[in-house]
Design a protein around this motif. Sequence first.
Motif, PDB file in Angstrom:
ATOM      1  N   SER A   7       0.824  -1.207   0.000  1.00  0.00           N
ATOM      2  CA  SER A   7       0.000   0.000   0.000  1.00  0.00           C
ATOM      3  C   SER A   7       0.862   1.262   0.000  1.00  0.00           C
ATOM      4  O   SER A   7       0.643   2.177  -0.793  1.00  0.00           O
ATOM      5  CB  SER A   7      -0.928   0.000   1.217  1.00  0.00           C
ATOM      6  OG  SER A   7      -1.720   1.170   1.220  1.00  0.00           O
ATOM      7  N   TRP A  10       1.757   4.501  -3.678  1.00  0.00           N
ATOM      8  CA  TRP A  10       1.537   5.950  -3.773  1.00  0.00           C
ATOM      9  C   TRP A  10       2.621   6.592  -4.628  1.00  0.00           C
ATOM     10  O   TRP A  10       3.776   6.205  -4.579  1.00  0.00           O
ATOM     11  CB  TRP A  10       1.583   6.599  -2.395  1.00  0.00           C
ATOM     12  CG  TRP A  10       0.378   6.376  -1.551  1.00  0.00           C
ATOM     13  CD1 TRP A  10       0.060   5.241  -0.866  1.00  0.00           C
ATOM     14  CD2 TRP A  10      -0.661   7.313  -1.278  1.00  0.00           C
ATOM     15  NE1 TRP A  10      -1.107   5.414  -0.173  1.00  0.00           N
ATOM     16  CE2 TRP A  10      -1.574   6.681  -0.408  1.00  0.00           C
ATOM     17  CE3 TRP A  10      -0.906   8.627  -1.671  1.00  0.00           C
ATOM     18  CZ2 TRP A  10      -2.717   7.320   0.069  1.00  0.00           C
ATOM     19  CZ3 TRP A  10      -2.039   9.263  -1.194  1.00  0.00           C
ATOM     20  CH2 TRP A  10      -2.940   8.614  -0.333  1.00  0.00           C
ATOM     21  N   ALA A  19      -7.637   1.372   5.420  1.00  0.00           N
ATOM     22  CA  ALA A  19      -8.829   1.452   4.565  1.00  0.00           C
ATOM     23  C   ALA A  19      -8.985   2.868   4.016  1.00  0.00           C
ATOM     24  O   ALA A  19      -9.252   3.060   2.824  1.00  0.00           O
ATOM     25  CB  ALA A  19     -10.069   1.033   5.338  1.00  0.00           C
ATOM     26  N   LEU A  20      -8.793   3.865   4.859  1.00  0.00           N
ATOM     27  CA  LEU A  20      -8.892   5.253   4.414  1.00  0.00           C
ATOM     28  C   LEU A  20      -7.760   5.579   3.444  1.00  0.00           C
ATOM     29  O   LEU A  20      -7.983   6.240   2.417  1.00  0.00           O
ATOM     30  CB  LEU A  20      -8.851   6.201   5.611  1.00  0.00           C
ATOM     31  CG  LEU A  20      -8.932   7.689   5.290  1.00  0.00           C
ATOM     32  CD1 LEU A  20     -10.240   8.022   4.575  1.00  0.00           C
ATOM     33  CD2 LEU A  20      -8.771   8.512   6.552  1.00  0.00           C
ATOM     34  N   THR A  55      -6.256   3.670   1.352  1.00  0.00           N
ATOM     35  CA  THR A  55      -6.558   3.072   0.054  1.00  0.00           C
ATOM     36  C   THR A  55      -7.570   3.912  -0.718  1.00  0.00           C
ATOM     37  O   THR A  55      -7.407   4.178  -1.913  1.00  0.00           O
ATOM     38  CB  THR A  55      -7.073   1.630   0.225  1.00  0.00           C
ATOM     39  OG1 THR A  55      -6.039   0.858   0.831  1.00  0.00           O
ATOM     40  CG2 THR A  55      -7.472   1.010  -1.105  1.00  0.00           C
ATOM     41  N   ARG A  56      -8.614   4.360  -0.024  1.00  0.00           N
ATOM     42  CA  ARG A  56      -9.639   5.172  -0.695  1.00  0.00           C
ATOM     43  C   ARG A  56      -9.063   6.510  -1.147  1.00  0.00           C
ATOM     44  O   ARG A  56      -9.355   6.988  -2.249  1.00  0.00           O
ATOM     45  CB  ARG A  56     -10.844   5.355   0.224  1.00  0.00           C
ATOM     46  CG  ARG A  56     -11.613   4.049   0.456  1.00  0.00           C
ATOM     47  CD  ARG A  56     -12.930   4.261   1.158  1.00  0.00           C
ATOM     48  NE  ARG A  56     -12.833   4.857   2.474  1.00  0.00           N
ATOM     49  CZ  ARG A  56     -12.725   4.195   3.617  1.00  0.00           C
ATOM     50  NH1 ARG A  56     -12.679   2.863   3.612  1.00  0.00           N
ATOM     51  NH2 ARG A  56     -12.664   4.818   4.766  1.00  0.00           N
ATOM     52  N   LEU A  57      -8.252   7.137  -0.300  1.00  0.00           N
ATOM     53  CA  LEU A  57      -7.639   8.418  -0.675  1.00  0.00           C
ATOM     54  C   LEU A  57      -6.704   8.246  -1.870  1.00  0.00           C
ATOM     55  O   LEU A  57      -6.692   9.077  -2.783  1.00  0.00           O
ATOM     56  CB  LEU A  57      -6.871   8.998   0.513  1.00  0.00           C
ATOM     57  CG  LEU A  57      -7.710   9.643   1.611  1.00  0.00           C
ATOM     58  CD1 LEU A  57      -6.836   9.966   2.821  1.00  0.00           C
ATOM     59  CD2 LEU A  57      -8.391  10.903   1.109  1.00  0.00           C
ATOM     60  N   ARG A  58      -5.908   7.185  -1.870  1.00  0.00           N
ATOM     61  CA  ARG A  58      -4.970   6.960  -2.973  1.00  0.00           C
ATOM     62  C   ARG A  58      -5.706   6.812  -4.295  1.00  0.00           C
ATOM     63  O   ARG A  58      -5.303   7.367  -5.318  1.00  0.00           O
ATOM     64  CB  ARG A  58      -4.095   5.739  -2.719  1.00  0.00           C
ATOM     65  CG  ARG A  58      -3.020   5.548  -3.815  1.00  0.00           C
ATOM     66  CD  ARG A  58      -2.292   4.228  -3.685  1.00  0.00           C
ATOM     67  NE  ARG A  58      -3.166   3.081  -3.699  1.00  0.00           N
ATOM     68  CZ  ARG A  58      -3.757   2.576  -4.788  1.00  0.00           C
ATOM     69  NH1 ARG A  58      -3.586   3.119  -5.957  1.00  0.00           N
ATOM     70  NH2 ARG A  58      -4.527   1.511  -4.695  1.00  0.00           N
ATOM     71  N   LYS A  59      -6.810   6.069  -4.285  1.00  0.00           N
ATOM     72  CA  LYS A  59      -7.557   5.859  -5.526  1.00  0.00           C
ATOM     73  C   LYS A  59      -8.080   7.171  -6.093  1.00  0.00           C
ATOM     74  O   LYS A  59      -8.014   7.400  -7.299  1.00  0.00           O
ATOM     75  CB  LYS A  59      -8.702   4.865  -5.297  1.00  0.00           C
ATOM     76  CG  LYS A  59      -8.226   3.441  -5.161  1.00  0.00           C
ATOM     77  CD  LYS A  59      -9.376   2.492  -4.912  1.00  0.00           C
ATOM     78  CE  LYS A  59      -8.858   1.081  -4.714  1.00  0.00           C
ATOM     79  NZ  LYS A  59      -9.934   0.158  -4.338  1.00  0.00           N
ATOM     80  N   LEU A  60      -8.596   8.047  -5.240  1.00  0.00           N
ATOM     81  CA  LEU A  60      -9.087   9.331  -5.736  1.00  0.00           C
ATOM     82  C   LEU A  60      -7.922  10.177  -6.239  1.00  0.00           C
ATOM     83  O   LEU A  60      -7.984  10.748  -7.332  1.00  0.00           O
ATOM     84  CB  LEU A  60      -9.862  10.084  -4.650  1.00  0.00           C
ATOM     85  CG  LEU A  60     -10.355  11.478  -5.064  1.00  0.00           C
ATOM     86  CD1 LEU A  60     -11.202  11.429  -6.337  1.00  0.00           C
ATOM     87  CD2 LEU A  60     -11.126  12.127  -3.934  1.00  0.00           C
ATOM     88  N   SER A  68      -6.662   9.034  -9.573  1.00  0.00           N
ATOM     89  CA  SER A  68      -7.581   9.316 -10.680  1.00  0.00           C
ATOM     90  C   SER A  68      -7.391  10.721 -11.246  1.00  0.00           C
ATOM     91  O   SER A  68      -7.797  10.997 -12.373  1.00  0.00           O
ATOM     92  CB  SER A  68      -9.031   9.132 -10.237  1.00  0.00           C
ATOM     93  OG  SER A  68      -9.443  10.199  -9.397  1.00  0.00           O
ATOM     94  N   TRP A  74      -9.590  17.983  -3.407  1.00  0.00           N
ATOM     95  CA  TRP A  74      -8.808  16.865  -2.872  1.00  0.00           C
ATOM     96  C   TRP A  74      -7.501  17.366  -2.278  1.00  0.00           C
ATOM     97  O   TRP A  74      -7.112  16.956  -1.187  1.00  0.00           O
ATOM     98  CB  TRP A  74      -8.533  15.835  -3.976  1.00  0.00           C
ATOM     99  CG  TRP A  74      -8.017  14.536  -3.437  1.00  0.00           C
ATOM    100  CD1 TRP A  74      -8.762  13.539  -2.880  1.00  0.00           C
ATOM    101  CD2 TRP A  74      -6.658  14.100  -3.392  1.00  0.00           C
ATOM    102  NE1 TRP A  74      -7.933  12.495  -2.507  1.00  0.00           N
ATOM    103  CE2 TRP A  74      -6.640  12.821  -2.804  1.00  0.00           C
ATOM    104  CE3 TRP A  74      -5.460  14.660  -3.786  1.00  0.00           C
ATOM    105  CZ2 TRP A  74      -5.479  12.096  -2.615  1.00  0.00           C
ATOM    106  CZ3 TRP A  74      -4.292  13.942  -3.600  1.00  0.00           C
ATOM    107  CH2 TRP A  74      -4.310  12.675  -3.014  1.00  0.00           C
TER     108      TRP A  74
END
Length: 196
Positions: free
Chosen positions: A27, A31, A52-53, A55-60, A63, A169
Amino acid sequence: MRAPRYGRNVIRVAPLAPPWSEADAASINSWGHPDRSYEPLLLVRCLQRHPALATRLRKLGESLYVSALLPPRSRTIAILRICALVGCEYEWGGQAAFWGPIAGVSDDECDALVTGGADDPRWSAAERTLIEAVDELERTGSWSDTTWIALGRFLNDEQRIELLTAVGWYRTICTLCNALALPVEGWMRRWPGSAR
């Protein structure tokens, strides 16, 4: 557990320290740009305390760069400006050092986004509109119809949505960096002299 000291700051949340589990290492190393030469960021290692947070932040965040619609220079100018407005030397320093050269934003231009305004003659008409739009978004939380229309002269609807998302973001990331009291890392640029 006490947060370690880095320079004169005290990081408020201790970054996850090695040895990392296989999942944490994957994980943390996911980044950033694949060609980066810097060590995993303090921010990333702090965020990995909440996997968990993170992972979600990295995906946004990812993108905003992968299959992105905004021109890299416009995106970088907007990000550097919001970092400056929020007073986040940590994120500004990383963006200026790494993404500035990739996106064609010179050191002087990075500095001007901290020390000056949209009226600086170095900016094109479109870049002045972009900087004013970031300033307005930070000041009011929205854009006027006039700003929306002005941005529409060089950005389509999807690009304007992406710009709103990128600024929002990175404002969130800056808030995290500031509130966690993250010090500028050695490879990052420092604020221009007059902004210190």
